[in-house]
Design an enzyme around this catalytic site. Sequence first.
Site, short mmCIF file in Angstrom:
data_model
loop_
_atom_site.label_atom_id
_atom_site.label_comp_id
_atom_site.label_asym_id
_atom_site.label_seq_id
_atom_site.Cartn_x
_atom_site.Cartn_y
_atom_site.Cartn_z
N ARG A 179 -27.46 -24.49 -19.64
CA ARG A 179 -27.58 -23.04 -19.80
C ARG A 179 -27.91 -22.73 -21.25
O ARG A 179 -27.36 -23.35 -22.18
CB ARG A 179 -26.29 -22.33 -19.38
CG ARG A 179 -26.06 -22.28 -17.87
CD ARG A 179 -27.09 -21.40 -17.18
NE ARG A 179 -26.87 -21.26 -15.75
CZ ARG A 179 -27.45 -22.00 -14.82
NH1 ARG A 179 -28.27 -22.98 -15.18
NH2 ARG A 179 -27.22 -21.78 -13.53
N GLU A 232 -33.64 -15.15 -20.32
CA GLU A 232 -34.73 -15.63 -19.47
C GLU A 232 -35.28 -14.48 -18.65
O GLU A 232 -34.51 -13.67 -18.15
CB GLU A 232 -34.23 -16.76 -18.55
CG GLU A 232 -33.81 -17.99 -19.32
CD GLU A 232 -33.37 -19.16 -18.43
OE1 GLU A 232 -33.51 -19.05 -17.19
OE2 GLU A 232 -32.91 -20.17 -18.96
N HIS A 250 -37.35 -23.26 -17.09
CA HIS A 250 -36.19 -23.47 -16.22
C HIS A 250 -36.59 -24.12 -14.89
O HIS A 250 -36.31 -23.60 -13.80
CB HIS A 250 -35.48 -22.14 -15.96
CG HIS A 250 -34.03 -22.31 -15.59
ND1 HIS A 250 -33.06 -21.37 -15.89
CD2 HIS A 250 -33.37 -23.31 -14.94
CE1 HIS A 250 -31.88 -21.78 -15.44
NE2 HIS A 250 -32.05 -22.97 -14.85
#
Length: 328
Positions: A241, A270, A289
């Site tokens: 993360r 994000e 991601h």
Amino acid sequence: MFQVGLHLTANNNKYIELKNRLIRNLENPEIFNFIQLCSVNDVKNNIDKLNILHCYEIKPDFFDCDTSQLKWIQIGAAGIENSLFKEVLKSKIIITNASGIHAGPVSEYVMGAILYFSKMIKEFEVFKDKKQWSQWDIAKKITELKYQTIGIIGYGSIGKAIAKKAKAFGMEVIATRRLQKKIDSNKFVNQLLPLTDLNILLKNSDYIVIACPLTPLSMHLITLKELKLMKRTAKIINIARGKIIKQNDLIEALQNKIISGAALDVFEQEPLEKSSTLFDLDNVLLSPHISGNYPDYQKDMIDQFADNLNKFALGKTLKNRVCKKRLY
């Protein structure tokens, strides 16, 4: 009969495919009734009669309704920090997640990032672009992994998969685990450390991988202070993360060559802002991601859920049960 809500897809064909796969993997499918929940409103309208819910994220809106019949929620993701709000933590509902499902693809991503740096793959693109024979200029920068040390922060399912692959390359492996009480070792880890010994990992690793969950204890675990403990030649890889690393501190460390490079699949915010300085740095590998994504993800997720449904029917302990105190 157990009422099972599936809040996984609004596509009816996909739902039928996933449901049929689920039923094929159940030992006693006749004791379960499956309900397709296409939207959050569908969940809210049906949650009062559900015993089990399978979804990707728990929404606060779910708890505006009667959840007294709900015994268990399985989350189809490993990162669950956004789902653990007050109402969930206070409830008696069992929470499980998809821990382990990403171990293969994420560990492959990590090794790919390490090879990207160690074999100077970016220099290959420069050679192709400029067409200038630079054999020895590149060769003198290449490192062999058997002489390198990898530090893994978080020795869960993903951390273990990374350690196994790193060992296959002959790397020295150091790892931290939150519940580790003393320094130990095993087949795949030369030093398994308590998190209180994180400095040992930071000072001695050539590649540092963030593989721990995001909790209040790991928020901004890596700041400029920790980055300054690392070797100047070290690289950091984050597949967990974004908020585990203080991003502005990392940018400063990369700009000033406090560390050599970074591979980042996750970010504090994000999507990553188009104006982010990270896009302009030549010592950074960026991806949106995707380290844990692969085409058959939902099939594996459903198989994992089926295994837990079989255990639930027999009154056995469910896999990947989330600790509401540790928050993972």
